[in-house]
Design an enzyme around this catalytic site. Structure first.
Site, PDB file in Angstrom:
ATOM      1  N   GLU A  83     -38.175  -5.750 -68.090  1.00 22.32           N
ATOM      2  CA  GLU A  83     -38.406  -4.346 -68.380  1.00 22.32           C
ATOM      3  C   GLU A  83     -37.191  -3.551 -67.950  1.00 22.32           C
ATOM      4  OE1 GLU A  83     -42.779  -3.089 -67.996  1.00 22.32           O
ATOM      5  OE2 GLU A  83     -42.244  -4.007 -66.103  1.00 22.32           O
ATOM      6  N   GLU A  84     -36.990  -2.441 -68.673  1.00 22.83           N
ATOM      7  CA  GLU A  84     -35.859  -1.573 -68.329  1.00 22.83           C
ATOM      8  C   GLU A  84     -35.979  -1.003 -66.926  1.00 22.83           C
ATOM      9  OE1 GLU A  84     -36.726   1.704 -67.837  1.00 22.83           O
ATOM     10  OE2 GLU A  84     -38.777   1.192 -68.408  1.00 22.83           O
ATOM     11  N   THR A 109     -45.238  -0.782 -71.724  1.00 16.73           N
ATOM     12  CA  THR A 109     -44.745  -0.771 -70.348  1.00 16.73           C
ATOM     13  C   THR A 109     -45.854  -1.214 -69.384  1.00 16.73           C
ATOM     14  OG1 THR A 109     -43.166   0.958 -70.822  1.00 16.73           O
ATOM     15  CG2 THR A 109     -43.876   0.755 -68.536  1.00 16.73           C
ATOM     16  N   ASP A 126     -40.490  -6.469 -56.159  1.00 16.95           N
ATOM     17  CA  ASP A 126     -40.573  -7.011 -57.521  1.00 16.95           C
ATOM     18  C   ASP A 126     -39.465  -6.505 -58.439  1.00 16.95           C
ATOM     19  OD1 ASP A 126     -41.587  -4.478 -57.759  1.00 16.95           O
ATOM     20  OD2 ASP A 126     -43.537  -5.075 -58.584  1.00 16.95           O
ATOM     21  N   ARG A 127     -38.740  -5.475 -58.016  1.00 13.86           N
ATOM     22  CA  ARG A 127     -37.663  -4.963 -58.880  1.00 13.86           C
ATOM     23  C   ARG A 127     -36.310  -5.486 -58.413  1.00 13.86           C
ATOM     24  NH1 ARG A 127     -38.834   1.105 -60.898  1.00 13.86           N
ATOM     25  NH2 ARG A 127     -41.044   0.828 -61.314  1.00 13.86           N
ATOM     26  N   ARG A 129     -39.842  10.332 -69.094  1.00 14.19           N
ATOM     27  CA  ARG A 129     -38.757   9.362 -69.242  1.00 14.19           C
ATOM     28  C   ARG A 129     -38.269   9.408 -70.689  1.00 14.19           C
ATOM     29  NH1 ARG A 129     -39.179   7.136 -64.361  1.00 14.19           N
ATOM     30  NH2 ARG A 129     -41.101   6.150 -63.631  1.00 14.19           N
ATOM     31  N   THR A 139     -50.009   2.637 -64.239  1.00 15.18           N
ATOM     32  CA  THR A 139     -49.277   1.510 -64.822  1.00 15.18           C
ATOM     33  C   THR A 139     -49.476   0.260 -63.969  1.00 15.18           C
ATOM     34  OG1 THR A 139     -47.622   3.135 -65.500  1.00 15.18           O
ATOM     35  CG2 THR A 139     -47.029   0.838 -65.762  1.00 15.18           C
ATOM     36  N   ASP A 179     -41.770  -3.234 -52.757  1.00 17.53           N
ATOM     37  CA  ASP A 179     -42.608  -4.437 -52.687  1.00 17.53           C
ATOM     38  C   ASP A 179     -41.919  -5.676 -53.236  1.00 17.53           C
ATOM     39  OD1 ASP A 179     -42.715  -3.344 -55.248  1.00 17.53           O
ATOM     40  OD2 ASP A 179     -44.696  -4.154 -55.664  1.00 17.53           O
ATOM     41  N   LYS A 191     -43.161  -9.396 -61.835  1.00 14.10           N
ATOM     42  CA  LYS A 191     -41.710  -9.400 -61.866  1.00 14.10           C
ATOM     43  C   LYS A 191     -41.227  -9.751 -60.461  1.00 14.10           C
ATOM     44  CE  LYS A 191     -41.543  -4.348 -61.588  1.00 14.10           C
ATOM     45  NZ  LYS A 191     -42.856  -3.764 -61.892  1.00 14.10           N
ATOM     46  N   SER A 227     -45.152   0.353 -54.491  1.00  9.23           N
ATOM     47  CA  SER A 227     -43.874  -0.086 -55.034  1.00  9.23           C
ATOM     48  C   SER A 227     -42.696   0.747 -54.550  1.00  9.23           C
ATOM     49  CB  SER A 227     -43.971  -0.090 -56.563  1.00  9.23           C
ATOM     50  OG  SER A 227     -42.845  -0.689 -57.102  1.00  9.23           O
ATOM     51  N   HIS A 228     -41.996   1.368 -55.492  1.00  7.69           N
ATOM     52  CA  HIS A 228     -40.771   2.088 -55.168  1.00  7.69           C
ATOM     53  C   HIS A 228     -41.044   3.504 -54.696  1.00  7.69           C
ATOM     54  CE1 HIS A 228     -42.093   2.687 -59.218  1.00  7.69           C
ATOM     55  NE2 HIS A 228     -41.466   3.844 -59.230  1.00  7.69           N
ATOM     56  N   ASP A 246     -36.827  -3.390 -54.433  1.00  4.59           N
ATOM     57  CA  ASP A 246     -37.602  -2.173 -54.159  1.00  4.59           C
ATOM     58  C   ASP A 246     -38.622  -2.379 -53.046  1.00  4.59           C
ATOM     59  OD1 ASP A 246     -39.334  -3.824 -55.527  1.00  4.59           O
ATOM     60  OD2 ASP A 246     -40.382  -2.156 -56.467  1.00  4.59           O
TER      61      ASP A 246
END
Ligand code: G16
Length: 543
Positions: free
Chosen positions: A363-364, A344, A281-282, A496, A18, A279, A376, A113-114, A277
């Site tokens: 985004e969710e 997504t 972005d969240r 998910r 993704t 990096d 983001k 990321s996370h 998170d």
């Protein structure tokens, strides 16, 4: 300086998910693994002579090792200039901002990321194009194809480059400029939000906690929230970035940001809580004794954009990923602006933002952003909320409940089944899709199925088509059940399940989402046979 050409052999599976290539650190540590990917990228980019590249990462284990490799390869491949964050640090949104500001050719961001970090954790690499946007699928596919035929890579024989001191160094013909990771980003934030007003708000006694989860935003949050905006010391928690993120899982949700959530639900809770998170972005938004879903947060930002200086001229449109709730669609309808539904992955917003079709996107999966960068942006969302709170002088809960009263509530939850067997996950999705013809128009627990499909998207700008983006079961009252396999995990598969209904009854609106969604939760299991096939009694994460 001598350029060396080193022979190598392709690795299978260097395919972006993704968001970039994410693998265990130990996979990246294999001989030439990173080099193969980077050379494949450079080969696909073509002639890079005279061009500027931005490089930085979230500071996780292996970040600086990878950066040294990339800088030497950038020198050998002919780049003129590399801008690199001090100590190899650049949050994902800051990297996007720097690419745009310096009109760079593109940027390489090192992050998973996370996903957890450390020697046994994950590492990742992704490429962003000159607009600051993650590489589109056409490019990531070309890179993957190149990794499958790569025969050699180019590097230079030189000592490691000094990343700690700001300033300019030469590596052969390549100019390496070590930049402060915060300065440009902070300036951009100041241009969008009313810093004076937020400063006064803190002075008036408004309290918040920001959980940086020992990841990259610690540096940004200390500088912007505490130093520039005058929030008291201690506002930022877990603010020292660590190579292993303190052993935690830097995913800002109700499960992994538990310490912050506890504080916001305690007797002496601060007014506002937020987390970001790995990096940066969240974002997760909390009020005193209240949680704002990312989908609601996007809708509220859109509905309140007129209060914020960077957006008060109005929104061109909004965009959300398909599984994100339709709360923002209602705001778009009221504002009479278009609302786009994309697959997504933030990369799908790039064309809409570039074409000026959308101003806010979300985004969710705890991602919100705007046309200020092409990623983001966690801290941006927090500042947007702070600006709205400072103007409206209401609590987060009041703003949320007023929003639901006005627009109705899109009751929403996501259930994750992490680390399940990949073959089982595929079998589950195939079996569910095979059932679609038997579900259509049938009624289950009062919900009548209106449509079932596998979401596909035609980009309205370049008309590219993306298929296989998630199984949807839509009901006649607008409720939805969506099933998707994560494209970011590295351990088995993550299923998910996204659940959404719509509630206009103002009393029921304030009930717990799990209660309001109970029937849909049962239907999801009934349709997809989740418990039976996965052997899991319940999801590993509920948000
Ligand atoms: C990445 C993408 C997001 C996307 C998310 C979904 O987030 O950048 O746009 O929503 O993955 O992940 P999954 O495929 O696991 O549902 P991040 O923060 O990991 O870069």
């Amino acid at each position: 300086m001598q350029i060396k050409t080193i022979n190598t052999q392709p690795y299978s599976g260097q395919k972006a998910g993704t968001s970039g290539l994410r693998k265990k650190v130990t996979v990246f540590q294999q001989t030439h693994y990173l080099e193969n990917f980077v050379q494949a990228l450079f080969n696909v980019l073509g002639d890079v002579h005279g061009k500027t590249l931005v490089v930085g990462g979230d500071g996780r284990y292996y970040n600086t090792v990878a950066i040294q490799t990339i800088l030497k390869m950038a020198a050998a491949n002919g780049f003129a200039r590399v801008l690199v964050g001090q100590q190899g640090i650049l949050s994902t949104p800051a990297a996007s901002a720097v690419i745009r500001q310096y009109q760079a050719f593109g940027g390489i961001i090192l992050s998973a990321s996370h996903n957890p970090a450390g020697k046994e954790g994950d590492f990742g690499i992704k490429y962003n194009v000159s607009s600051g946007s993650p590489a589109p699928e056409k490019l990531t596919e070309a890179i993957y194809a190149e990794t499958q035929v790569i025969q050699n890579y180019r590097t230079v024989d030189t000592a490691d480059i000094e990343l700690n001191a700001l300033g300019i160094q030469q590596v052969g013909d390549l100019t390496v400029e070590v930049i402060d990771p915060v300065t440009d980003y902070a300036r951009l934030m100041e241009s969008l939000f009313d810093f004076d007003r937020i400063r006064q708000f803190f002075q008036s006694g408004f309290t918040m906690r920001f959980d940086a989860m020992h990841a990259v935003t610690g540096i940004y949050a200390h500088a912007i929230l505490e130093q520039q905006l005058g929030a008291p010391a201690g506002t930022v928690m877990n603010g020292v970035p660590l190579e292993d993120f303190g052993g935690g899982h830097p995913d800002p949700n109700l499960t992994y940001a538990e310490a912050l959530v506890k504080q916001l639900y305690s007797d002496n809770a601060p007014d506002f809580g937020a987390a970001s998170d790995g990096d940066g972005d969240r974002n997760m938004i909390l009020g005193r004794h209240c949680f704002v879903t990312p989908s609601d947060s996007l809708a509220i930002l859109a509905a309140n954009a007129q209060h914020v200086k960077g957006y008060q001229q109005g929104l061109a449109g909004v965009a959300r990923s398909m599984p994100t709730s339709m709360a923002v669609d209602r705001v778009a309808h009221a504002l009479n602006i278009p609302c786009y539904e994309t697959p997504t992955g933030w990369k799908f917003f790039g064309n809409l933002l570039d074409a000026g079709k959308a101003t806010l996107c979300g985004e969710e999966s705890f991602g919100t952003g705007s046309n200020h960068v092409r990623e983001k942006d966690g801290l941006w969302a927090v500042l947007f909320w702070l600006n709205i709170l400072a103007v409206r002088q209401q609590s987060v809960a009041e703003i949320l409940h007023e929003h639901w009263t006005q627009y109705g509530r899109n009751v929403y939850s996501r259930h994750d089944y992490e680390g399940i067997d990949s073959a089982v996950a595929k079998q589950l999705m195939t079996a569910l899709q095979a059932k679609f013809p038997s579900l259509i128009h049938q009624t289950f627990k009062g919900y009548q199925v209106a449509f079932c499909d596998d979401f596909s998207y035609t980009d309205p700008v370049d008309h590219s088509i993306s298929t296989g983006q998630g199984l949807r079961i839509g009901f006649t009252d607008g409720s939805r059940l969506i099933f998707r396999l994560s494209g970011t995990g590295t351990d088995g598969a993550t299923l998910r399940v996204y659940l959404e209904s719509y509630q206009t009854d103002v009393v029921k609106q304030t009930q717990d989402a799990q209660i309001l969604l109970a029937d849909l939760i049962q239907l999801a299991d009934q349709f997809a046979n989740i418990r039976h096939l996965t052997g899991r009694e319940k999801p590993s994460v509920i948000t």
